[in-house]
Design a protein around this motif. Structure first.
Motif, PDB file in Angstrom:
ATOM      1  N   THR A 147      47.408  32.766  35.139  1.00 32.45           N
ATOM      2  CA  THR A 147      46.172  33.017  35.869  1.00 32.45           C
ATOM      3  C   THR A 147      46.076  32.098  37.083  1.00 32.45           C
ATOM      4  N   ARG A 190      39.253  40.228  38.287  1.00 29.62           N
ATOM      5  CA  ARG A 190      40.566  39.843  37.769  1.00 29.62           C
ATOM      6  C   ARG A 190      41.520  40.992  38.055  1.00 29.62           C
ATOM      7  N   GLY A 220      44.026  37.103  38.931  1.00 30.35           N
ATOM      8  CA  GLY A 220      42.842  36.426  39.442  1.00 30.35           C
ATOM      9  C   GLY A 220      42.159  37.256  40.499  1.00 30.35           C
ATOM     10  N   GLU A 221      41.459  36.578  41.412  1.00 27.08           N
ATOM     11  CA  GLU A 221      40.694  37.307  42.426  1.00 27.08           C
ATOM     12  C   GLU A 221      41.532  37.595  43.667  1.00 27.08           C
TER      13      GLU A 221
END
Length: 299
Positions: A147, A190, A220-221
């Motif tokens: 992540t 996500r 993630g973003e």
């Protein structure tokens, strides 16, 4: 054929493993085995190639052009394999691996010497951004991808250690770490991200005009992924008297075109630029460090 690793690869691996390892020593034999297993015909090793893998242009038994890629464990080739399989050729190079072999990827052949970086800057950013958008999909269920929080956490520890020994970068490191903490407090989404996206990672193809290669996938973003693209051609930005203003316009334009929050993009751009600059300083690339840290100061 002698599978001689390009000097660019040797230097880069020396930076990440200064005490050395035996992957490079075993590489020629591993390449010969991979070629024999798939009955491939070797054309040439791609030079200068990448910084984390050996790329060999080959042909399959039916004459189809392909690329054989061999990477050490620290380059996370199995993570790359999983991401490429999940994308299924949509926006990224197609995985041809059958049967899969650990540390070895067989990929469709793109045009290895033609990236979007060869286009004028405005057009290059547009094409690169469009390619990146296609990669931002839901990660597979029960995924094992790293992540953004995990990856940047490791990076943050290294940044703190360097800052304690290099006082001149302490203020920028503090700002970058504070930005990270704020951004991780409430991530908006996500998605499966490329992880190391930039213009040179987008190559011309046949089935689609442009396709991404060489992911180091992370979940993630989207702003985290886009942040690396903001500083593309950083040497040109630094050389320009309007570099700071151009950078701010680029952040705004990319955020708007990909519907990413502008402040979150600015924050991740700051963190990633400082992290890269501090890492360059740590491994003995002071000129690269100076460029990246000056860029970060504009943010």
């Amino acid at each position: 054929m002698a599978f001689e690793p390009p000097q660019r690869l040797v230097r880069a691996l020396g930076e990440t493993a200064p005490d050395g390892d035996d992957w490079l020593e075993k590489l020629p034999e591993a390449a010969h085995q991979a070629v024999a297993l798939r009955e491939l015909t070797v054309e040439r090793v791609q030079v200068p190639g990448g910084r984390s893998s050996l790329v060999v242009l080959v042909r399959r038994p039916d004459g189809t052009p392909a690329v054989l890629k061999l990477a050490p464990p620290r380059a996370r080739p199995e993570s790359e394999r999983a991401a490429l399989a999940h994308w299924g050729g949509m926006g990224a190079v197609q995985l041809l691996d059958e049967p899969p072999v650990v540390g070895v990827l067989l990929l469709e052949r793109l045009h290895p010497d033609v990236s979007v970086r060869s286009l004028p800057e405005a057009k290059a950013l547009l094409e690169a951004a469009g390619t990146l958008r296609r990669l931002w999909v839901e990660p597979p269920g029960e995924h094992r991808f790293e992540t953004v929080e995990e990856r940047t956490g490791r990076q943050a520890e290294a940044m703190r250690a360097t800052a304690s020994a290099e006082a001149e970068v302490a203020a920028l490191v503090d700002a970058a770490l504070a930005s990270r903490e704020e951004l991780l407090a409430a991530p908006p989404e996500r998605r499966l991200l490329h992880g190391t996206f930039r213009q040179s990672k987008v190559l011309a193809g046949e089935r689609m005009p442009w396709l991404a290669v060489g992911p180091d996938p992370v979940v993630g973003e989207c702003a985290f992924d886009l942040a690396r693209l903001v500083r593309d051609r950083v040497e040109d930005l630094i050389a320009s008297p309007s570099g700071a203003a151009t950078t701010r316009r680029r952040v705004k334009r990319l955020a708007e075109s990909l519907e990413v929050d502008q402040e979150r993009l600015r924050g991740w751009t700051l963190f990633r630029a400082v992290e890269s600059g501090v890492r360059a300083l740590r491994v003995g690339r002071p000129k690269d460090a100076e460029l990246l840290l000056e860029f970060a100061g504009w943010l």
